[in-house]
Design a protein around this motif. Structure first.
Motif, PDB file in Angstrom:
ATOM      1  N   ASP A   1      -9.425   2.057  -4.274  1.00  0.00           N
ATOM      2  CA  ASP A   1      -8.418   2.237  -5.318  1.00  0.00           C
ATOM      3  C   ASP A   1      -8.460   3.638  -5.917  1.00  0.00           C
ATOM      4  OD1 ASP A   1      -6.300   1.123  -6.875  1.00  0.00           O
ATOM      5  OD2 ASP A   1      -7.672   1.013  -8.587  1.00  0.00           O
ATOM      6  N   GLN A   2      -9.500   4.402  -5.585  1.00  0.00           N
ATOM      7  CA  GLN A   2      -9.629   5.764  -6.091  1.00  0.00           C
ATOM      8  C   GLN A   2      -8.906   6.748  -5.168  1.00  0.00           C
ATOM      9  OE1 GLN A   2     -11.119   5.910  -9.109  1.00  0.00           O
ATOM     10  NE2 GLN A   2     -11.393   3.697  -8.850  1.00  0.00           N
TER      11      GLN A   2
ATOM     12  N   LEU B   1      -5.556  -4.721  -7.792  1.00  0.00           N
ATOM     13  CA  LEU B   1      -5.955  -3.529  -8.552  1.00  0.00           C
ATOM     14  C   LEU B   1      -4.803  -2.538  -8.688  1.00  0.00           C
ATOM     15  CD1 LEU B   1      -9.534  -2.855  -7.111  1.00  0.00           C
ATOM     16  CD2 LEU B   1      -8.971  -3.690  -9.395  1.00  0.00           C
ATOM     17  N   GLN B   2      -4.036  -2.394  -7.629  1.00  0.00           N
ATOM     18  CA  GLN B   2      -2.955  -1.410  -7.666  1.00  0.00           C
ATOM     19  C   GLN B   2      -1.761  -1.877  -8.484  1.00  0.00           C
ATOM     20  OE1 GLN B   2      -2.193  -0.347  -3.530  1.00  0.00           O
ATOM     21  NE2 GLN B   2      -3.743   1.273  -3.666  1.00  0.00           N
TER      22      GLN B   2
ATOM     23  N   ARG C   1      -9.173   2.931   4.763  1.00  0.00           N
ATOM     24  CA  ARG C   1      -8.515   1.630   4.652  1.00  0.00           C
ATOM     25  C   ARG C   1      -8.269   1.015   6.022  1.00  0.00           C
ATOM     26  NH1 ARG C   1      -3.817   2.301  -0.032  1.00  0.00           N
ATOM     27  NH2 ARG C   1      -5.233   2.580  -1.812  1.00  0.00           N
TER      28      ARG C   1
ATOM     29  N   ARG D   1      -1.668   2.086 -14.813  1.00  0.00           N
ATOM     30  CA  ARG D   1      -2.658   3.158 -14.989  1.00  0.00           C
ATOM     31  C   ARG D   1      -2.673   3.693 -16.408  1.00  0.00           C
ATOM     32  NH1 ARG D   1      -5.906   2.211 -10.808  1.00  0.00           N
ATOM     33  NH2 ARG D   1      -4.592   1.565  -9.063  1.00  0.00           N
TER      34      ARG D   1
ATOM     35  N   LEU E   1      -7.544  -5.335  -3.553  1.00  0.00           N
ATOM     36  CA  LEU E   1      -6.949  -4.007  -3.730  1.00  0.00           C
ATOM     37  C   LEU E   1      -5.494  -4.110  -4.159  1.00  0.00           C
ATOM     38  CD1 LEU E   1      -7.139  -0.931  -3.447  1.00  0.00           C
ATOM     39  CD2 LEU E   1      -6.548  -1.199  -1.026  1.00  0.00           C
TER      40      LEU E   1
ATOM     41  N   ARG F   1      -8.574   8.624   2.396  1.00  0.00           N
ATOM     42  CA  ARG F   1      -8.544   7.236   1.940  1.00  0.00           C
ATOM     43  C   ARG F   1      -7.757   6.345   2.898  1.00  0.00           C
ATOM     44  NH1 ARG F   1      -5.645   5.631  -3.678  1.00  0.00           N
ATOM     45  NH2 ARG F   1      -3.873   6.442  -2.484  1.00  0.00           N
TER      46      ARG F   1
ATOM     47  N   THR G   1      -9.835  -3.968 -16.094  1.00  0.00           N
ATOM     48  CA  THR G   1      -9.776  -4.277 -14.659  1.00  0.00           C
ATOM     49  C   THR G   1     -10.016  -5.750 -14.378  1.00  0.00           C
ATOM     50  OG1 THR G   1     -10.579  -2.038 -14.160  1.00  0.00           O
ATOM     51  CG2 THR G   1     -10.726  -3.706 -12.409  1.00  0.00           C
TER      52      THR G   1
ATOM     53  N   ALA H   1     -12.794  -2.615  -2.625  1.00  0.00           N
ATOM     54  CA  ALA H   1     -11.477  -2.442  -3.238  1.00  0.00           C
ATOM     55  C   ALA H   1     -11.525  -1.424  -4.370  1.00  0.00           C
ATOM     56  CB  ALA H   1     -10.966  -3.784  -3.762  1.00  0.00           C
TER      57      ALA H   1
END
Length: 335
Positions: free
Chosen positions: A140-141, A224-225, A150, A229, A221, A146, A250, A136
């Motif tokens: 997330d980068q 995280l999103q 996924r 940011r 994930l 990407r 995080t 994840a």
């Protein structure tokens, strides 16, 4: 009494609870709206559980048309917890001794369903959470391709359990599989790993980790999103290292999503059956659900199966309670 008068009285009766509801707090209002859901949950979940407990208090009637006999109380539970149940694979086989550690196990751990289930749940959830968290963080980068990465990690999760079990059965089949020879070269497996409880347990564990890590990665994930940011930008300007950003931003903010993912995964792992049956068989790696199936299908001991099923529900409920307490604490800490 006229029709208009009866209509007015009906309207006033309906208006009273609505007026009362408008005076309540938002929390009370939310609970009132949840009453139909709670009633449906009680009908679908709690009623079968209560009936299972009631059946577990009856005797087995193997030779009778009615699978349940007379009331015997908690005899099935005593037999299960002391190893006196006539199973090849025990729920638990333990007795007290006079010397330390004052406990003696009458059967190997991997022939006792409670230890197989707990060991499988703890180890699988640990490795799936650790590997899934790493995946994840990578997903997330921002990097090229990407989206395709996924999609690719979901492929093992999309494979049906029976097909997955047959894949690992064929891989570790001593006659046609290549996995057995490789693991023997490493000194891990014996000649026929599918007939060994220890080797088969490892095979089932690896198969489950291979399949379900993607599930954990996707749920983590999503957590995280949801993190702002801007917090990372402020931390960078303040000179925080990558480890400090992970530890203080995080990890605390993703903790609720992480615990929810672990809760779902633990409940599913505690009910493991299909993968075991398709790979090594319940006779080699007995889980709690395996004991229920064995009691129902092979020995027609419905009351004993009900006792095992109810004890399984109790064990799962204990894990759920621990997760809910941890989730409440994590949400309180974040707030």
């Amino acid at each position: 009494m006229s029709t208009d008068t009866r209509a007015d009285e009906g309207g006033s009766l309906l208006a009273r609870p609505l007026n009362w509801l408008e005076t309540q707090s938002e929390e009370v209002y939310a609970y009132v709206l949840l009453i139909p859901a709670f009633a449906l949950l009680a009908l679908v979940a709690f009623y079968p559980l209560i009936e299972t407990f009631r059946f577990s208090l009856l005797a087995d009637a193997v030779a009778s048309a009615d699978p349940f006999g007379e009331f015997i109380g908690f005899e099935h539970y005593v037999d299960l917890l002391t190893g006196d149940t006539n199973f090849t694979q025990q729920f638990i086989s333990v007795s007290l001794t006079d010397s330390f550690p004052f406990v003696a196990f009458g059967a190997p751990f991997l022939q006792q369903a409670i230890f197989v289930t707990l060991a499988f749940a703890i180890l699988s959830v640990f490795f799936e959470t650790t590997i899934g968290f790493g995946q994840a963080l990578v997903l997330d980068q921002d990097f090229y391709g990407r989206r395709w990465v996924r999609v690719s990690i979901i492929i093992p999760w999309a494979i049906p359990i029976v097909i997955q079990g047959m894949i690992f059965f064929l891989v570790f089949n001593p006659t046609i599989g290549f996995g057995t020879e490789f693991m023997q070269w490493l000194g891990v497996f014996g000649d026929n790993p599918l007939s060994s409880s220890t080797d088969s347990f490892l095979i089932v564990l690896v198969a489950d980790i291979w399949k379900t890590t993607a599930f954990m990665a996707l749920l983590i994930l999503a957590g995280l999103q949801s993190i702002d940011r801007g917090l990372y930008d402020v931390a960078k300007v303040s000179g925080a290292s990558p480890w400090q950003r992970f530890r203080y931003i995080t990890l605390p903010l993703v903790a609720p999503a992480l615990l929810v993912a672990m809760l779902f995964r633990t409940m599913d792992a505690m009910r493991i059956y299909g993968l075991i049956d398709a790979t090594a068989g319940c006779e080699t790696v007995p889980s709690l659900t395996c004991l229920v199936i064995i009691a129902l299908q092979e020995s027609r001991r419905w009351a004993t199966a009900s006792a095992v099923a109810f004890l399984t529900a109790v064990v799962i409920s204990g894990f759920v309670l621990v997760y809910l307490l941890a989730l409440r604490n994590s949400e309180g800490g974040v707030a």
